[in-house]
Write an enzyme that holds these catalytic residues in place. Structure first.
Site, PDB file in Angstrom:
ATOM      1  N   HIS A   1       0.835  -1.209   0.000  1.00 42.52           N
ATOM      2  CA  HIS A   1       0.000   0.000   0.000  1.00 42.52           C
ATOM      3  C   HIS A   1       0.869   1.259   0.000  1.00 42.52           C
ATOM      4  O   HIS A   1       0.586   2.232  -0.697  1.00 42.52           O
ATOM      5  CB  HIS A   1      -0.877   0.059   1.252  1.00 42.52           C
ATOM      6  CG  HIS A   1      -1.864  -1.056   1.385  1.00 42.52           C
ATOM      7  ND1 HIS A   1      -1.756  -2.039   2.333  1.00 42.52           N
ATOM      8  CD2 HIS A   1      -2.998  -1.327   0.690  1.00 42.52           C
ATOM      9  CE1 HIS A   1      -2.762  -2.866   2.237  1.00 42.52           C
ATOM     10  NE2 HIS A   1      -3.541  -2.465   1.237  1.00 42.52           N
TER      11      HIS A   1
ATOM     12  N   ARG B   1      -3.623 -10.181   4.360  1.00 49.32           N
ATOM     13  CA  ARG B   1      -3.997 -11.521   4.849  1.00 49.32           C
ATOM     14  C   ARG B   1      -2.784 -12.351   5.295  1.00 49.32           C
ATOM     15  O   ARG B   1      -2.964 -13.354   5.989  1.00 49.32           O
ATOM     16  CB  ARG B   1      -4.799 -12.280   3.783  1.00 49.32           C
ATOM     17  CG  ARG B   1      -6.194 -11.705   3.577  1.00 49.32           C
ATOM     18  CD  ARG B   1      -7.047 -12.579   2.676  1.00 49.32           C
ATOM     19  NE  ARG B   1      -8.437 -12.152   2.667  1.00 49.32           N
ATOM     20  CZ  ARG B   1      -8.984 -11.385   1.719  1.00 49.32           C
ATOM     21  NH1 ARG B   1      -8.267 -10.955   0.714  1.00 49.32           N
ATOM     22  NH2 ARG B   1     -10.264 -11.043   1.795  1.00 49.32           N
TER      23      ARG B   1
END
Ligand code: PAF
Length: 281
Positions: free
Chosen positions: A37, A187
């Site tokens: 990100h 995740r």
């Protein structure tokens, strides 16, 4: 960094900037930020005078049996990361703000969503396309930045932006990997120690495909069998799909002497991971 939770006041703040002629770069996220990100954020900051990030775990892109409730969340940690990077605006709406009572509109991109994650996660891309459309209408950015790890998502959003004439450039950003090759993902946090080793089966099987191609293999069927056997050699792995597809239409290719993408979705323990590699020929 200014944080907004409500659409009305957020739009008012952005419209002043836009009137002053500032280009806006936008990074939509579901939070629990990692280097992947932050790489998108850094590119947005480099390219645009104003950068906006959203954090919204979008309930409608998760099926009832999926991990919406347990998806990792840590707003304070995320906000500290974004502040440090120099992000200007953070949009952090509630589910009720985005989907008020009576909300009944969805966006569906057909064709590109037929296979791969679209086939395995029914309704997922409708959820993604709907929320990204809403976010684009709220933020009105000049540029949106999305990671290539979610290759199908990037294609779906690009097609939707083109089809709906949304005046925004879609920028795909290379996959960011750990030192050993594991693609960064929120995740990954759920992987136990022994599963972390098995998670490497994804990146290592993409490297296996590269080796097969270098050895002259051109049959996707053969490459698929080799990749499946390879992934199964790791403990706790369950394959959701292994596909070799055309980079634009995402349709299966038989002969690997054209450009293609190897797309993988594998459960490692209970964690579903995806990865891909584009081979230009
Ligand atoms: O890739 C994600 O994190 C999400 O699918 C997105 C694009 C933020 C939409 O919810």
């Amino acid at each position: 960094m200014k944080t907004y939770k409500h659409i009305g006041e957020f739009r008012a703040a952005l419209s002043e900037l836009r009137r002053a002629g500032n280009a806006i770069g936008f990074v939509p996220t579901m939070g629990f930020l990692h280097e992947g990100h932050l790489t998108l954020v850094r590119q947005a900051i480099r390219d645009n005078p104003v950068t906006v990030v959203s954090i919204f775990v979008n309930p409608i892109q998760f099926a009832p049996n999926e991990d919406y409730e347990t998806y990792p969340r840590d707003f304070d940690r995320d906000a500290a990361f974004l502040e440090k990077e120099g992000v200007d605006y953070l949009f952090y709406p509630s589910a009720e703000e985005i989907y008020p009572d009576g909300f009944s509109t969805t966006v569906n991109v057909s064709g590109l969503t037929d296979g791969l994650c679209g086939a395995k996660r029914r309704g997922h891309f409708e959820g993604v396309a709907t929320v990204v459309t809403k976010l684009l209408l709220i933020v009105s950015p000049d540029n949106i930045y999305m990671g290539m790890k979610d290759y199908q998502q990037l294609k779906v959003v690009s097609k939707m932006v083109k089809d709906l004439n949304i005046p925004c450039k879609v920028n795909g950003v290379e996959i960011v990997r750990e030192d050993d090759g594991l693609a960064m993902s929120s995740r990954n946090f759920f992987l136990r120690k022994e599963e972390r080793d098995s998670a490497l089966s994804l990146y290592n099987s993409l490297s296996l495909v590269r080796k097969l191609i270098n050895e002259g293999v051109t049959s996707s069927e053969k490459a698929k069998v080799d990749v499946i056997n390879y992934i199964h050699s790791y403990k706790n792995t369950r394959i959701d799909y292994v596909e070799f597809v055309d980079p634009d239409r995402l349709k299966p290719v038989e002969n690997l002497n054209v450009s293609f993408v190897c797309m993988l979705a594998v459960y490692v323990g209970g964690v579903r991971l995806i990865d891909n590699m584009v081979f230009y020929r």
